[in-house]
Design a protein around this motif. Structure first.
Motif, PDB file in Angstrom:
ATOM      1  N   GLU A  61      -4.228   6.582  -6.879  1.00  0.00           N
ATOM      2  CA  GLU A  61      -3.339   7.271  -7.809  1.00  0.00           C
ATOM      3  C   GLU A  61      -1.935   7.395  -7.209  1.00  0.00           C
ATOM      4  N   VAL A  62      -1.857   7.666  -5.907  1.00  0.00           N
ATOM      5  CA  VAL A  62      -0.561   7.691  -5.232  1.00  0.00           C
ATOM      6  C   VAL A  62       0.111   6.327  -5.358  1.00  0.00           C
ATOM      7  N   VAL A  63      -0.653   5.256  -5.148  1.00  0.00           N
ATOM      8  CA  VAL A  63      -0.100   3.909  -5.246  1.00  0.00           C
ATOM      9  C   VAL A  63       0.396   3.632  -6.666  1.00  0.00           C
ATOM     10  N   ARG A  64      -0.362   4.035  -7.668  1.00  0.00           N
ATOM     11  CA  ARG A  64       0.090   3.831  -9.051  1.00  0.00           C
ATOM     12  C   ARG A  64       1.418   4.543  -9.313  1.00  0.00           C
ATOM     13  N   ASP A  65       1.549   5.763  -8.813  1.00  0.00           N
ATOM     14  CA  ASP A  65       2.806   6.497  -8.992  1.00  0.00           C
ATOM     15  C   ASP A  65       3.957   5.780  -8.297  1.00  0.00           C
ATOM     16  N   ASP A  84      -3.258  -5.328  -9.917  1.00  0.00           N
ATOM     17  CA  ASP A  84      -4.499  -4.675 -10.351  1.00  0.00           C
ATOM     18  C   ASP A  84      -5.349  -4.281  -9.146  1.00  0.00           C
ATOM     19  N   TYR A  85      -5.460  -5.166  -8.169  1.00  0.00           N
ATOM     20  CA  TYR A  85      -6.263  -4.864  -6.985  1.00  0.00           C
ATOM     21  C   TYR A  85      -5.667  -3.679  -6.233  1.00  0.00           C
ATOM     22  N   VAL A  86      -4.358  -3.706  -6.014  1.00  0.00           N
ATOM     23  CA  VAL A  86      -3.697  -2.658  -5.236  1.00  0.00           C
ATOM     24  C   VAL A  86      -3.826  -1.304  -5.926  1.00  0.00           C
ATOM     25  N   THR A  98      10.481  14.022  -3.518  1.00  0.00           N
ATOM     26  CA  THR A  98      11.117  12.720  -3.765  1.00  0.00           C
ATOM     27  C   THR A  98      10.857  12.204  -5.177  1.00  0.00           C
ATOM     28  N   GLY A  99      10.430  13.093  -6.071  1.00  0.00           N
ATOM     29  CA  GLY A  99      10.288  12.740  -7.476  1.00  0.00           C
ATOM     30  C   GLY A  99       9.019  12.017  -7.845  1.00  0.00           C
ATOM     31  N   LEU A 100       7.994  12.084  -6.981  1.00  0.00           N
ATOM     32  CA  LEU A 100       6.754  11.347  -7.226  1.00  0.00           C
ATOM     33  C   LEU A 100       5.577  12.255  -7.567  1.00  0.00           C
ATOM     34  N   GLY A 101       5.842  13.534  -7.794  1.00  0.00           N
ATOM     35  CA  GLY A 101       4.740  14.485  -7.877  1.00  0.00           C
ATOM     36  C   GLY A 101       4.313  14.929  -9.255  1.00  0.00           C
ATOM     37  N   GLY A 159       0.843  -1.182   0.000  1.00  0.00           N
ATOM     38  CA  GLY A 159       0.000   0.000   0.000  1.00  0.00           C
ATOM     39  C   GLY A 159       0.878   1.230   0.000  1.00  0.00           C
ATOM     40  N   PRO A 160       0.308   2.411   0.247  1.00  0.00           N
ATOM     41  CA  PRO A 160       1.124   3.625   0.223  1.00  0.00           C
ATOM     42  C   PRO A 160       2.242   3.620   1.258  1.00  0.00           C
ATOM     43  N   ALA A 161       2.019   3.039   2.449  1.00  0.00           N
ATOM     44  CA  ALA A 161       3.064   3.028   3.471  1.00  0.00           C
ATOM     45  C   ALA A 161       4.258   2.201   3.016  1.00  0.00           C
ATOM     46  N   GLY A 162       4.006   0.956   2.595  1.00  0.00           N
ATOM     47  CA  GLY A 162       5.099   0.080   2.198  1.00  0.00           C
ATOM     48  C   GLY A 162       5.844   0.570   0.976  1.00  0.00           C
ATOM     49  N   LEU A 163       5.107   1.023  -0.028  1.00  0.00           N
ATOM     50  CA  LEU A 163       5.741   1.475  -1.269  1.00  0.00           C
ATOM     51  C   LEU A 163       6.524   2.770  -1.066  1.00  0.00           C
TER      52      LEU A 163
END
Length: 400
Positions: free
Chosen positions: A112-116, A46-48, A68-71, A20-24
């Motif tokens: 969307e954060v997770v996809r990035d 796909d689920y995540v 951190t280059g994710l924006g 999820g967002p924390a782990g990634l």
């Protein structure tokens, strides 16, 4: 002759359970510090990437993702909001975050954060394993704890780490792996839930609307200029089958109505679901070489939009602490991790519980308590000092 089961043995510096967002985000922050990690996830990619969750980013969260280059995509697609509306007694009252704090929030879906984050992880080749099964964490008080699991091909794998990060959510395996005598739980179940919908309808407001109504709370939010996210307070055991599209829209129009004729835009409902309301904190957020982060350690009622943002604060501090350890062997920040996180967590629990109590009706609520709610809302609407307190907490307390 009996066949011996083959076990693949691998090692890394940090084993991360949960994509999820924390782990990634933790994996990304460690990568920027030159620290190796392996991320394990029980669900499919796909689920995540399509699991809908909250989408309000505090100023500090948005700034960290950008730094951190994710924006890049977030800046293009995210919706900057300089305030919110409190609506009660048929009138709206705007809380101007920018004026009160100099900060804003950003509406950008958690998926969307997770996809990035997934895209960034794959771009630099960091190990990311979806569809793993049978995850077990062992040897948590040893210098080299182990994560055992079956990968997508059902091969048995033994992953040896220097540290394990439990980012696998409220129902994950990491927190239950801590001996009961070594951890304390603080919990509160609220006597209501949220019925949430995602609708193909343009947002009816430029900013989020938090509505107090005699029939119950309602929230008007959005995901994009063409998609709205809306919520209704309901019973925890509500049957979704009892809520037709017409009933949902009728109730939303009633609870969001204003004396000046507010018009709610409706459209096809794409998704719907019931969100329970609970508060939960596990203390401490560390056992041996296992560190808990995000929903594995704490849950807040969603009224204050704090869940994702707390996870970001957790992993920012954990990455900083691990960075110090791998640079010099200094464990000071690792030892401070739990206390540092919990100071912020409890402030978020306080704020979210306060917002929840102020805006929701409770079955059997007395007229006295109802009038106190209205007085609290009226005080906020008429006091710059009260608005500043709300705004400071909503846009996010400092990470440090």
């Amino acid at each position: 002759m009996a066949h011996t089961k083959t076990v693949t043995r691998v090692s890394t510096q940090v084993g991360i359970v949960g994509a999820g967002p924390a782990g990634l985000l933790l994996a990304h922050l460690l990568h920027l510090r030159g620290i190796e990690s392996v991320v394990l996830e029980a669900r499919s990619r796909d689920y995540v990437e399509n699991r809908l969750r909250a989408g309000v980013l505090e100023q500090g969260t948005a700034d960290l993702l950008t730094a951190t280059g994710l924006g890049e995509r977030m800046r293009r697609q995210g919706l900057v909001h300089d305030g919110i509306f409190l609506r009660f007694a048929g009138r709206s009252h705007r809380i101007d975050f920018r004026e009160l704090t100099g900060k804003a929030i950003l509406v950008y879906g958690q998926h969307e954060v997770v996809r990035d984050l997934v895209a960034a992880r794959l771009a630099y080749g960091g190990p990311l394993r979806f569809d793993v099964d049978g995850v077990r964490v062992e040897g948590l008080t040893s210098h080299r704890p182990t994560i055992r699991f079956r990968d997508a091909s059902r091969e048995e794998v033994e992953l040896t780490c220097d540290f394990i990060a439990g980012c696998d959510g409220f129902h994950g395996v990491c927190r239950p792996s801590i001996p009961p005598s070594a951890i304390h739980f603080f919990e509160r179940e609220f006597p209501f839930a949220w019925l949430g919908i995602l609708a193909e309808a343009p947002p009816s407001s430029t900013e989020l609307v938090y509505a107090h109504h005699e029939r119950g709370f309602a929230l008007l939010s959005m995901r994009s200029p063409t998609v709205s996210r809306l919520y209704l307070q309901c019973a925890p055991n509500e049957d979704l089958g009892d809520w037709s599209d017409d009933r949902i829209w009728s109730e939303l129009r009633t609870r969001l109505a204003t004396r000046d004729g507010f018009a709610l835009k409706d459209g096809p409902i794409l998704q719907r679901g019931i969100t329970p309301m609970r508060g939960f904190v596990a203390e401490p957020m560390r056992f041996g070489r296992l560190f808990l982060a995000g929903d594995a350690a704490h849950i807040v009622p969603p009224t204050g939009a704090k869940g994702l943002n707390l996870a970001v604060a957790d992993v920012q501090w954990l990455a900083e602490a691990l960075g110090a350890f791998f640079r010099s062997g200094d464990e000071t920040l690792l030892e401070q991790y739990s206390a540092r996180c919990l100071q912020r967590v409890w402030k978020a629990e306080r704020f979210s519980s306060w917002m929840t109590a102020m805006l929701h009706r409770v079955t059997g609520q007395s007229d006295y308590d109802y009038r106190v709610q209205l007085a609290e809302l009226d005080y906020i609407a008429s006091s710059k000092s009260a608005q500043a307190t709300l705004a400071e907490n909503y846009v996010g307390l400092p990470f440090s």
